[in-house]
Design an enzyme around this catalytic site. Structure first.
Site, PDB file in Angstrom:
ATOM      1  N   GLY A  29       1.019  -1.670  -0.078  1.00  0.00           N
ATOM      2  CA  GLY A  29       0.065  -0.041  -0.410  1.00  0.00           C
ATOM      3  C   GLY A  29       1.363   0.972   0.067  1.00  0.00           C
ATOM      4  CG  ASP A  30       0.416   3.633   2.527  1.00  0.00           C
ATOM      5  OD1 ASP A  30       0.000   4.319   1.230  1.00  0.00           O
ATOM      6  OD2 ASP A  30       0.019   3.677   3.288  1.00  0.00           O
TER       7      ASP A  30
END
Length: 165
Positions: A29-30
């Site tokens: 995700g990040d």
């Protein structure tokens, strides 16, 4: 704190299964798994292939980036001027160790995982210009995988500066 190179080999992460699952999702995700070509005047071939695993989080949650750093033990963290905190793990040994640990739990970025591990594996063999340029061509694939916008040095740059047709 800078960890001496010889001590990097002995770092153990001791992550629980749940932490591995969570961090694998965080990478998806990040996070970012990347390889890039950088100029190095002190290198025989004038370029280096640098591999990196990075995590990003708003600085108001800087404590979380610090927690991830404490768990993975490699790399460094910084607060950027744009309100983001960044945690970077750079270098063949550290990236290989972290990526191998999290690989079973990374879903979306499996192509990056496979490619960075392939590049790390082949780096010791890339001592001559032709082999090095071939490996740089593999690095170029990250531009598409990571939607890179700022990549300036490519295998073509290396090929041209090393005088390879």
């Amino acid at each position: 704190m800078v960890i001496p190179r010889e001590d990097l080999l002995n770092i153990t992460m001791n992550l629980t299964e749940q932490e591995k699952i969570y961090l694998g999702g965080f990478v998806d995700g990040d996070g970012c798994i990347n390889a890039q070509i950088v100029r190095r005047k002190d290198y025989l071939l004038k370029f280096q292939i640098r591999v990196t695993v990075s995590f990003y989080q708003k600085t108001k949650r800087h404590w979380f980036i610090k927690w991830v750093h404490k768990k993975l033990k490699y790399g460094s963290i910084r607060k950027r001027n744009d309100g983001m905190s960044e945690y970077n793990i750079v270098g063949n040994h550290a990236v290989k160790k972290v990526v191998n640990e999290l690989q079973p739990y990374i879903r979306i970025k499996q192509p990056q995982v496979r490619l960075v591990l392939e590049i790390i594996e082949k780096l010791p063999e890339a001592k001559d210009p032709l082999t090095f340029v071939a490996l740089c061509e593999r690095v170029d694939l990250f531009e598409r995988l990571n939607d890179s916008k700022k990549r300036v040095i490519t295998s073509e740059t290396v090929r041209s500066e090393l005088g390879i047709d």
